[in-house]
Design an enzyme around this catalytic site. Structure first.
Site, PDB file in Angstrom:
ATOM      1  N   SER A 120       0.746  -1.315   0.152  1.00 27.26           N
ATOM      2  CA  SER A 120      -0.009   0.123   0.123  1.00 27.26           C
ATOM      3  C   SER A 120       0.964   1.257   0.015  1.00 27.26           C
ATOM      4  CB  SER A 120      -0.778   0.216   1.173  1.00 27.26           C
ATOM      5  OG  SER A 120      -0.989   1.027   1.874  1.00 27.26           O
ATOM      6  N   SER A 121       0.298   2.449  -0.448  1.00 27.14           N
ATOM      7  CA  SER A 121       1.089   3.458  -0.636  1.00 27.14           C
ATOM      8  C   SER A 121       1.734   4.083   0.617  1.00 27.14           C
ATOM      9  CB  SER A 121       0.398   4.801  -1.232  1.00 27.14           C
ATOM     10  OG  SER A 121      -0.693   4.889  -0.731  1.00 27.14           O
ATOM     11  N   CYS A 122       0.949   3.627   1.851  1.00 25.23           N
ATOM     12  CA  CYS A 122       1.502   4.025   3.192  1.00 25.23           C
ATOM     13  C   CYS A 122       2.984   3.518   3.571  1.00 25.23           C
ATOM     14  CB  CYS A 122       0.393   3.777   4.481  1.00 25.23           C
ATOM     15  SG  CYS A 122       0.347   2.370   4.682  1.00 25.23           S
ATOM     16  N   TYR A 149       1.010  -1.007  10.194  1.00 19.66           N
ATOM     17  CA  TYR A 149       0.690  -1.546   8.910  1.00 19.66           C
ATOM     18  C   TYR A 149       1.732  -1.430   8.075  1.00 19.66           C
ATOM     19  CZ  TYR A 149      -2.222  -2.287   4.756  1.00 19.66           C
ATOM     20  OH  TYR A 149      -2.854  -2.435   3.589  1.00 19.66           O
ATOM     21  N   LYS A 153       3.791  -4.213   6.008  1.00 20.16           N
ATOM     22  CA  LYS A 153       3.758  -4.332   4.541  1.00 20.16           C
ATOM     23  C   LYS A 153       5.333  -4.274   4.022  1.00 20.16           C
ATOM     24  CE  LYS A 153      -0.463  -5.046   3.296  1.00 20.16           C
ATOM     25  NZ  LYS A 153      -0.817  -6.194   2.389  1.00 20.16           N
TER      26      LYS A 153
END
Ligand code: GDP
Length: 323
Positions: A120-122, A149, A153
């Site tokens: 994810s972009s986070c 998170y 990831k």
């Protein structure tokens, strides 16, 4: 040995006649993938949460040995918006680490031909230069609210890379931007901004209230991609990409949260005022992905933001509005 992708975007791997496992098929991305794959009559495997807890290592390996998927989309994850991440840090870190290590290792042991890990972009630093290229990974501190998170990831992405290097597994990773669409989480305590504002605008309208409360200052900018576009991009990467570096999946433009709130209000038909609750966090100031790598592989999005929100609102009305 690590494989490389021709600049032309030629097909490298076919899903035809393959057993394709969508891990996390009940989620927003997983269900979009299932729709996308079934539309082409691919053989899609899924397993219910009640049948297999992906945090269970032995169970995951046994299931994969039995079912023998040849291609795996690793779309299973514990996900949530800014509030959920902040209040359930242990679950966000542990659950995600457990399921991704279990699936990636079991994929190697059970002879999976190709695996696509979804990030994810986070995962990118809070103050990464915009638009954020794949090279920005691990160049700065993470946004505090979703660091749990993000760390999980990043570990998953590195694990896929490590298995590629050490065991020559054809494992790749993709990093989608903020997604929205069918099967999104519309629960206000755990949802991301798009479904939250769709629900809030709808409820304010039907209850005749004249204020739509938007968290934070409204100045942060976010990029949004419809999940059906994302599923299409994931299938494209599965079939057209084979290399160590992860690939961003974005729409190419971002929008201020305040502007998004106005757009959603107009689509939903809420005519009152947009009010900002600045006691709530803003999160990362901006998060626009550089998706030029994916474009060079021959993929671009098809669903514009307005059309996407119209269809997401329709889905909400048909499936969640009564809850
Ligand atoms: P993020 O992209 O990881 O920060 O996650 P979110 O989608 O939860 O939040 C994006 C931005 O939208 C943040 O600046 C939030 O403060 C803002 N926002 C405004 N209203 C809401 C809301 O009702 N729910 C959520 N989750 N975010 C909101």
């Amino acid at each position: 040995m690590n494989g490389s992708t021709p600049p032309t975007g030629a097909a490298l791997y076919s899903l035809k006649a393959k057993r394709v496992w969508v891990a996390g098929h009940g989620g927003m991305v997983g269900s979009a993938l299932v729709r996308r794959l079934q539309s082409e009559n691919y053989e899609v495997l899924t397993v219910a949460r009640q049948t297999l807890d992906l945090r269970d290592q032995a169970g995951t390996l046994a299931w994969m040995r039995k079912e023998k998927p040849q291609a795996v989309f690793l779309a299973a994850a514990k996900v949530g918006g800014i509030a959920a991440n902040d209040t359930l840090p242990a679950e966000f870190l542990f659950d995600n680490l457990a399921l991704e290590t279990n699936i990636i290792d079991a994929a190697r042991q059970s002879g999976v031909e190709k695996l696509l890990f979804l990030g994810s972009s986070c995962i990118y630093p809070k103050h990464a230069a915009q638009p954020i290229s794949e090279d920005a990974l691990l160049t700065g501190a993470l946004e505090e609210t979703n660091q749990w998170y993000a760390v999980a990831k990043i570990a998953g992405l590195k694990l896929a890379q490590a298995y590629r290097r050490q065991f020559a597994c054809d494992f790749i990773s993709a990093m989608p931007t903020n997604l929205y669409g069918p099967n999104d989480n519309f629960d206000l305590a755990a949802s991301h901004v798009m479904p939250a504002l769709i629900r809030k605008a709808h409820e304010a309208k039907v209850q005749g209230r004249n204020e739509l409360i938007v968290w934070g200052t409204g100045t942060p900018k976010r990029e949004f991609l419809h999940v059906d576009d994302c599923a299409d991009a994931l299938v494209h990467l599965m079939t057209h990409y084979s290399a160590e570096q992860h690939v961003n999946i974005g729409a190419g433009e971002d929008i201020a949260i305040a502007t998004l709130a106005e757009l959603i209000a107009a689509i939903v038909g809420f005519t009152g005022r947009v009010v900002f609750d600045t006691t709530k966090p803003d999160g990362t100031p901006r998060k626009l992905l550089d998706s030029s790598k994916l474009r060079a592989l021959g993929w671009s999005p098809r669903i514009g933001l307005r059309d996407g929100i119209v269809s997401a609102y329709r889905w909400f009305l048909e499936n969640r509005a009564a809850e």
